[in-house]
Scaffold this motif. Sequence first.
Motif, short mmCIF file in Angstrom:
data_model
loop_
_atom_site.label_atom_id
_atom_site.label_comp_id
_atom_site.label_asym_id
_atom_site.label_seq_id
_atom_site.Cartn_x
_atom_site.Cartn_y
_atom_site.Cartn_z
N THR A 185 7.79 65.01 -24.30
CA THR A 185 6.58 64.50 -24.28
C THR A 185 5.58 64.68 -23.44
O THR A 185 4.86 64.19 -22.79
CB THR A 185 7.24 62.75 -24.21
N GLY A 193 3.91 59.70 -27.35
CA GLY A 193 5.36 59.86 -26.71
C GLY A 193 6.04 58.90 -27.82
O GLY A 193 7.25 59.36 -27.52
N ILE A 196 7.41 60.40 -29.97
CA ILE A 196 8.19 61.74 -30.29
C ILE A 196 9.99 60.66 -30.29
O ILE A 196 10.58 61.40 -30.65
CB ILE A 196 7.87 62.38 -29.50
N HIS A 197 9.64 59.95 -29.12
CA HIS A 197 11.00 59.60 -28.37
C HIS A 197 11.51 59.17 -29.94
O HIS A 197 12.72 59.24 -30.01
CB HIS A 197 10.47 58.31 -27.75
N ASP A 222 10.31 62.24 -18.20
CA ASP A 222 9.98 60.81 -18.76
C ASP A 222 10.61 59.82 -18.09
O ASP A 222 11.78 59.58 -19.70
CB ASP A 222 10.09 61.25 -20.45
#
Length: 274
Positions: A185, A193, A196-197, A222
């Motif tokens: 990320t 982000g 993407i998590h 992150d």
Amino acid sequence: MSDPKSQQTPVEVSVEDLFKSFGDHSVLAGVRLRICRGETIAIVGPSGCGKTVLLKHIMGTLAPDRGVVRVADHERPGSPLLNLADLSEDEMDEIRIHWAVVFQRNALFGGTVFENLALWPREVKRLSDDQIKPLAMKALADVGLDPDQLLAVKREALSGGMAKRVAIARALVMSPLLILYDEPTSGLDPVTGAQIHDLIARTHASPTDQGIARTTIIVTHDTELLRRLRPRVVMMSEGRIYFDGTFEQFIQSDLSLIRPYVQQMPLLHGRRHE
Ligand SMILES: Nc1ncnc2c1ncn2[C@@H]1O[C@H](COP(=O)(O)OP(=O)(O)OP(=O)(O)O)[C@@H](O)[C@H]1O
Ligand SMILES: [Mg+2]
């Protein structure tokens, strides 16, 4: 006393007393780490502490000065772990069939999205483009991108967030049992982000061709990723494992290097019941 859970769950990766120096710069100084099948594990620690170097040893692209990396042999289920140092190139290829990595830098190669997605299946699995195309289409759809629009697009035309998604799609095309992310990320806005998590979590949970659990290793800075995925957390410092525990143990730790991390997670307590 050993953890009874780890006795039941097969080991995916075993890092045993790993040492690595570059010239007189010692980077890894006795790393020990056992990763079990099905785990999501985050490796954290200050910049330059050796996270990427450790990942490269796990992938077999760097050789240790001392110590051993052993990995599961998914070609022969139930057989003992394999020492990476003992494997020929062909044997290494057999292992890599089951792995995929999302790199920290230069996430994509030059060329089109299709060229990126096709490279590993062609080289590692010896698939033809006709065989790869439906896999590539599905992987792009799985990461929330439109395959019809994107397959012929050049890398340069993608935004950072799209490029990360394509990099994850490239990993998915391999249907890996072990997936390694290095800073998945970094450089993304918080909304991208967060997408993407979710993608990492969904990918981890999605079924594998073999019907066994996928293992996910994420090197990251992150803290929001940690908060949302709640992985096992391993912190490196001075070439060793400084902390290894559950996410809950991590946020409750009083260790001096961990507190600054946890203080960066202001929403944690407010969202305890999320
Ligand atoms: N091939 C190499 N040759 C020489 N030094 C290297 C090499 N690879 C890594 N290093 C050094 O090893 C140290 C650890 O690097 P590494 O890339 O693992 O850090 P990192 O923890 O991943 O940092 P970051 O969070 O910034 O990505 C650094 O000092 C780096 O300069
Ligand atoms: Mg790194």
